[in-house]
Enzyme design. Structure first.
Site, PDB file in Angstrom:
ATOM      1  N   ARG A 196       4.323   3.206  13.089  1.00 19.68           N
ATOM      2  CA  ARG A 196       5.404   3.370  12.112  1.00 19.68           C
ATOM      3  C   ARG A 196       5.751   4.840  12.023  1.00 19.68           C
ATOM      4  O   ARG A 196       5.100   5.678  12.629  1.00 19.68           O
ATOM      5  CB  ARG A 196       4.905   2.915  10.742  1.00 19.68           C
ATOM      6  CG  ARG A 196       3.622   3.673  10.354  1.00 19.68           C
ATOM      7  CD  ARG A 196       3.167   3.381   8.959  1.00 19.68           C
ATOM      8  NE  ARG A 196       1.747   3.650   8.779  1.00 19.68           N
ATOM      9  CZ  ARG A 196       1.233   4.819   8.382  1.00 19.68           C
ATOM     10  NH1 ARG A 196       2.026   5.837   8.149  1.00 19.68           N
ATOM     11  NH2 ARG A 196      -0.054   4.962   8.251  1.00 19.68           N
ATOM     12  N   LYS A 201      -8.434  -1.774  14.177  1.00 20.06           N
ATOM     13  CA  LYS A 201      -9.046  -0.573  14.760  1.00 20.06           C
ATOM     14  C   LYS A 201      -9.984  -0.965  15.901  1.00 20.06           C
ATOM     15  O   LYS A 201     -10.170  -0.199  16.853  1.00 20.06           O
ATOM     16  CB  LYS A 201      -9.799   0.212  13.686  1.00 20.06           C
ATOM     17  CG  LYS A 201      -8.888   0.905  12.670  1.00 20.06           C
ATOM     18  CD  LYS A 201      -9.705   1.839  11.782  1.00 20.06           C
ATOM     19  CE  LYS A 201      -8.982   2.215  10.511  1.00 20.06           C
ATOM     20  NZ  LYS A 201      -7.773   3.010  10.722  1.00 20.06           N
TER      21      LYS A 201
HETATM   22  P1  ADP Z   1       0.374   8.969   7.243  1.00 16.83           P
HETATM   23  O1  ADP Z   1      -0.470   9.299   8.410  1.00 16.83           O
HETATM   24  O2  ADP Z   1       1.744   8.482   7.547  1.00 16.83           O
HETATM   25  O3  ADP Z   1       0.328   9.992   6.190  1.00 16.83           O
HETATM   26  P2  ADP Z   1      -1.223   7.493   5.497  1.00 16.83           P
HETATM   27  O4  ADP Z   1      -2.455   6.926   6.076  1.00 16.83           O
HETATM   28  O5  ADP Z   1      -1.318   8.632   4.582  1.00 16.83           O
HETATM   29  O6  ADP Z   1      -0.313   7.732   6.729  1.00 16.83           O
HETATM   30  O7  ADP Z   1      -0.386   6.337   4.808  1.00 16.83           O
HETATM   31  C1  ADP Z   1       0.943   6.481   4.463  1.00 16.83           C
HETATM   32  C2  ADP Z   1       1.239   5.542   3.371  1.00 16.83           C
HETATM   33  O8  ADP Z   1       0.975   4.229   3.741  1.00 16.83           O
HETATM   34  C3  ADP Z   1       0.430   5.794   2.144  1.00 16.83           C
HETATM   35  O9  ADP Z   1       1.268   5.491   1.069  1.00 16.83           O
HETATM   36  C4  ADP Z   1      -0.705   4.811   2.280  1.00 16.83           C
HETATM   37  O10 ADP Z   1      -1.197   4.506   1.008  1.00 16.83           O
HETATM   38  C5  ADP Z   1      -0.022   3.659   2.928  1.00 16.83           C
HETATM   39  N1  ADP Z   1      -0.839   2.856   3.836  1.00 16.83           N
HETATM   40  C6  ADP Z   1      -0.996   3.036   5.137  1.00 16.83           C
HETATM   41  N2  ADP Z   1      -1.720   2.073   5.698  1.00 16.83           N
HETATM   42  C7  ADP Z   1      -2.065   1.237   4.713  1.00 16.83           C
HETATM   43  C8  ADP Z   1      -2.818   0.035   4.648  1.00 16.83           C
HETATM   44  N3  ADP Z   1      -3.356  -0.540   5.712  1.00 16.83           N
HETATM   45  N4  ADP Z   1      -2.992  -0.522   3.450  1.00 16.83           N
HETATM   46  C9  ADP Z   1      -2.444   0.031   2.366  1.00 16.83           C
HETATM   47  N5  ADP Z   1      -1.706   1.151   2.365  1.00 16.83           N
HETATM   48  C10 ADP Z   1      -1.506   1.747   3.519  1.00 16.83           C
HETATM   49  P1  ADP Z   2      -6.881   5.365   8.307  1.00 13.90           P
HETATM   50  O1  ADP Z   2      -6.390   4.130   8.980  1.00 13.90           O
HETATM   51  O2  ADP Z   2      -7.336   5.106   6.941  1.00 13.90           O
HETATM   52  O3  ADP Z   2      -5.917   6.488   8.436  1.00 13.90           O
HETATM   53  P2  ADP Z   2      -8.510   6.787  10.273  1.00 13.90           P
HETATM   54  O4  ADP Z   2      -9.419   6.173  11.242  1.00 13.90           O
HETATM   55  O5  ADP Z   2      -7.243   7.347  10.779  1.00 13.90           O
HETATM   56  O6  ADP Z   2      -8.211   5.733   9.116  1.00 13.90           O
HETATM   57  O7  ADP Z   2      -9.310   7.924   9.502  1.00 13.90           O
HETATM   58  C1  ADP Z   2      -8.767   8.593   8.410  1.00 13.90           C
HETATM   59  C2  ADP Z   2      -9.434   9.946   8.274  1.00 13.90           C
HETATM   60  O8  ADP Z   2     -10.847   9.822   8.132  1.00 13.90           O
HETATM   61  C3  ADP Z   2      -9.265  10.860   9.465  1.00 13.90           C
HETATM   62  O9  ADP Z   2      -8.078  11.578   9.382  1.00 13.90           O
HETATM   63  C4  ADP Z   2     -10.477  11.738   9.391  1.00 13.90           C
HETATM   64  O10 ADP Z   2     -10.283  12.788   8.494  1.00 13.90           O
HETATM   65  C5  ADP Z   2     -11.527  10.836   8.832  1.00 13.90           C
HETATM   66  N1  ADP Z   2     -12.331  10.233   9.893  1.00 13.90           N
HETATM   67  C6  ADP Z   2     -12.079   9.081  10.537  1.00 13.90           C
HETATM   68  N2  ADP Z   2     -13.014   8.830  11.452  1.00 13.90           N
HETATM   69  C7  ADP Z   2     -13.889   9.847  11.397  1.00 13.90           C
HETATM   70  C8  ADP Z   2     -15.099  10.161  12.073  1.00 13.90           C
HETATM   71  N3  ADP Z   2     -15.595   9.355  13.003  1.00 13.90           N
HETATM   72  N4  ADP Z   2     -15.729  11.297  11.734  1.00 13.90           N
HETATM   73  C9  ADP Z   2     -15.263  12.096  10.779  1.00 13.90           C
HETATM   74  N5  ADP Z   2     -14.150  11.848  10.109  1.00 13.90           N
HETATM   75  C10 ADP Z   2     -13.450  10.748  10.394  1.00 13.90           C
END
Ligand code: ADP
Ligand code: ADP
Ligand code: MG
Length: 676
Positions: free
Chosen positions: A294, A116
């Site tokens: 992905r 990130k």
């Molecule tokens: P999407 O935006 O496709 O819904 P999610 O963040 O919900 O993505 O993740 C989709 C799937 O991938 C879930 O099963 C989540 O647990 C898994 N996943 C995604 N990134 C990671 C990670 N870095 N480590 C473990 N599981 C992950």
């Molecule tokens: P991941 O890799 O786990 O998907 P993201 O950075 O995409 O991590 O964040 C996952 C979720 O967390 C976002 O969809 C949002 O709902 C919340 N989130 C992330 N960053 C922020 C932020 N700066 N402020 C508020 N909510 C956030």
């Protein structure tokens, strides 16, 4: 195009990818762990290769075994799905080393976006607005604390390598920062093998919006519009839709523009998603969050509204073909809403629900209802993997129509035995605030304790389970024919009555007394007049049709299993019950004069316990025998106060209905009392 593809995943996404392959005439190779040997993705593949023990680290996360499976099965390409190895360099590197095509973007994009920190730097360099925060190399606690002060609270500490909503900590006050930082670091190291973190200002009313990108290997790059994924729990998506509701066109355009900039910066060449967070209070500035390199879980809503099969496009790009359509030719129609069905109990703090399915059926094919599922009738939900079982997607001309169809799909997807969040999903779709601007706080605001208890729904399950229980008693003269050895038959035209003790197992609630009435072949609860149940038994358990004032209300599927455990399912909600008959009696019975000195079998079965000896004194109502029938245990009680004269059965005997079990001798004083 490839002619054989290995899918390095499981569950719904493996089945989803196979669907496109079948249509394209590509043979599929599934891989599976021990726990998944009997799973749907294995059954649906043309070939299947076992890759190890149940734990993901011994199977789905083993790139070496997946490559070996591809080589031995002659697969030319590997689709990683989402999660598992989809964003790990290990798999793409192993693919390249073995001349196997990887269905995903270039290595550099995966590597950069896997961090990130790196991805935010790239976004800034590309002129894309990022959430204010700190993402530099100095990771000392002193520096991070200083930066936290500058950013202000609340803020988020994020694991740079995190994903799937994991590895994030919200900090509300400066005093908590250092302890939260230590915790976040430990977690990041343990979960992602990388303790680097970044800090972000926490957007108070965040809206999650994202843009689907698709690129090819000959320089083509397009966006496929936005999705809204603001319905989340603990940073994980629960419901997604396309298009986003209440989104001004100018903001949507700025999202596409930012996503394409990011895509160009990465030389993006397959399916990917650029995620943004919008401050619902601060107008319309989208801040970049991250890129997922992905296919995403929620890709289906984009497919329904654009008519594009994203898996097909991924495969074409991975083979070097150009994108099938130009940006101008990609249009969007209608509305799609996706609900993630998880094996969890939102009413009990979202605890996991595990075990074998007892019944499974998907909605009949109908316009605008799509179900992407990894389940079949033989599935078992195990603790090893993600709890998501299936997705239900509703699609229509308008948002309302999409909503109605998503609801229909949820109501008709029958998952028995394992509990899901289906009832919560249905309630969310019906909530008036679901039509407003959505933010990620929706669930905590409107459903802080999971779904709202619905007295009516519960009562319907109680009636259905009680009625099925009564109907399952396999005799013409049912259980209410005898009470404590008394022959009691309701006079014709009068309802017979049975008193049951019913317990909602998953609520761990106390036993509740249920008074069931039977008349004219149907059943009612004594305290809910007008709601009637008609029971039909089938090969697949019972179907109990409920009517209210003559109108059909709902059909409940009920089945019994070992012990007194009963399972009910109706409209997306599955419940588990213990049912026992306490005392049976007819409303129209008499008194002591019909007392019997004999105890007979109330139903056919096997004697499982005899708690009596000849000559022993018993009191009316004492438990004296237990009888096992249809895997349920029934207690038989003494019909009178007196002495045991003769016992006609022993443990293990099979008895038929009405068979004499025990004879008693009535106590003289009891007779005297009765006479006076
Ligand atoms: P999407 O935006 O496709 O819904 P999610 O963040 O919900 O993505 O993740 C989709 C799937 O991938 C879930 O099963 C989540 O647990 C898994 N996943 C995604 N990134 C990671 C990670 N870095 N480590 C473990 N599981 C992950
Ligand atoms: P991941 O890799 O786990 O998907 P993201 O950075 O995409 O991590 O964040 C996952 C979720 O967390 C976002 O969809 C949002 O709902 C919340 N989130 C992330 N960053 C922020 C932020 N700066 N402020 C508020 N909510 C956030
Ligand atoms: Mg994300």
């Amino acid at each position: 195009m490839f002619n054989r593809l290995l899918i390095a995943n499981r569950g719904e996404i493996a089945c989803r990818i196979m669907r496109s392959c079948r249509r394209l005439g590509i043979e599929t190779v599934a891989v599976y762990s021990t726990a998944d040997a009997a799973s749907r993705h294995v059954a649906e593949a043309d070939y299947a290769v076992a890759i190890g023990e149940s734990s993901a680290s011994d199977s789905y996360l083993r790139a070496d075994r997946i490559i070996a499976a591809a080589l031995s099965s002659g697969a030319q390409a590997i689709h990683p799905g989402y999660g598992f190895l989809s964003e790990k360099l290990e798999l793409i590197d192993a693919c390249h080393a073995n001349a196997i095509a990887f269905v995903g973007p270039n290595r550099r994009a995966i590597e950069t976006m896997g961090s990130k920190i790196e991805s935010k730097r790239m976004a800034r360099a590309a002129g894309v607005l990022c959430v204010p925060g700190y993402d530099e190399d100095d990771q000392t606690p002193q520096r991070l604390q200083g930066e936290a002060q500058r950013i202000g609270f609340p803020l988020l500490i994020k694991a740079s390598a995190g994903g799937g909503g994991k590895g994030m900590r919200r900090v509300d006050a400066a005093a908590d920062f250092l302890s939260m930082l230590a915790l976040a670091r430990r977690e990041a190291l343990a979960s992602f093998g990388d303790e680097r973190v970044l800090l972000e200002k926490y957007i108070i009313n965040p809206r999650h919006l994202e843009v689907q990108l698709m690129g090819d290997r000959v320089g083509g790059l397009v966006h496929l519009f936005e999705r809204e994924c603001s319905i989340q729990r603990r940073f994980q998506k629960v419901i997604e839709e396309a298009p986003a509701n209440h989104l001004p066109a100018a903001v949507a355009d700025s999202l596409y523009e930012a996503a394409l900039r990011m895509g160009r910066a990465m030389n993006y060449d397959n399916a990917g998603t650029v995620e943004f967070v919008l401050d619902a209070d601060q107008g319309d500035r989208p801040y970049f969050l991250e890129v997922n390199t992905r296919l995403q879980v929620e890709h289906a809503v984009t497919e329904m509204t654009t008519g594009i099969d994203l898996v097909e496009w991924q495969l074409r790009s991975a083979c070097g073909e150009p994108l099938p359509l130009s940006q101008e030719a990609i249009t969007r129609q209608g509305w799609a809403i996706e609900c993630r069905l998880n094996a969890e109990e939102p009413e009990h703090d979202y605890r996991a629900s595990l075990g074998p399915l007892l019944g499974y059926a998907e909605p009949a094919r109908q316009a605008g209802v799509r179900v992407d599922s990894g389940l079949h009738a033989k599935s078992e939900v195990t603790p090893y993997y993600d709890s998501m079982l299936a997705k239900v997607i509703g699609f229509g001309h308008t948002r309302t129509q999409a909503l109605d169809r998503a609801r229909a799909g949820l109501e008709q997807l029958r998952i028995e035995g394992v509990r899901t969040n289906g009832a919560l999903l249905l309630q969310i779709l019906l909530h008036p605030a679901f039509d407003d601007v959505l933010t990620t706080r929706f669930l905590e605001q409107h459903f802080p304790n999971g779904p709202h208890a619905q007295a009516l729904v519960r009562q319907q399950h109680v009636l259905a389970v009680s009625a099925a229980w009564a109907a399952s008693q396999p005799v013409t003269q049912p259980v209410w024919g005898t009470l404590r050895g008394l022959r009691l038959t309701a006079p014709a035209g009068h309802p017979a009555r049975i008193d049951l003790s019913v317990r909602d197992v998953s609520a761990a609630s106390d036993n509740e007394a249920v008074c069931l009435l039977s008349a004219d072949g149907g059943y009612e609860l004594a305290d809910v007049p007008g709601q009637r149940a008609a029971v039909q038994s089938g090969p697949d358990g019972f179907v109990v049709n409920l009517t209210q004032a003559g109108q059909n209300t709902v059909s409940v599927h009920v089945r019994g299993s070992a012990e007194q455990r009963w399972f009910s399912w109706a409209q997306g909600r599955s419940m588990v019950w213990d049912v026992e008959h306490e005392l049976e009696h007819s409303l129209h019975t008499g008194s002591a004069e019909s007392q019997d000195s004999q105890l007979s079998a109330t139903l056919p079965g096997r004697i499982s316990e005899v708690m009596l000896q000849v000559g022993q004194r018993v009191v009316a109502g004492d438990l004296v025998l237990t009888l096992e029938a249809m895997k349920l245990y029934h207690s038989l009680t003494a019909p009178l106060t007196g002495l045991v004269q003769k016992i006609h059965v022993a443990v293990g005997d099979i008895v038929s209905h009405g068979q004499l079990l025990v004879e008693f001798e009535i106590e003289a004083e009891a007779v005297d009392t009765a006479a006076t």
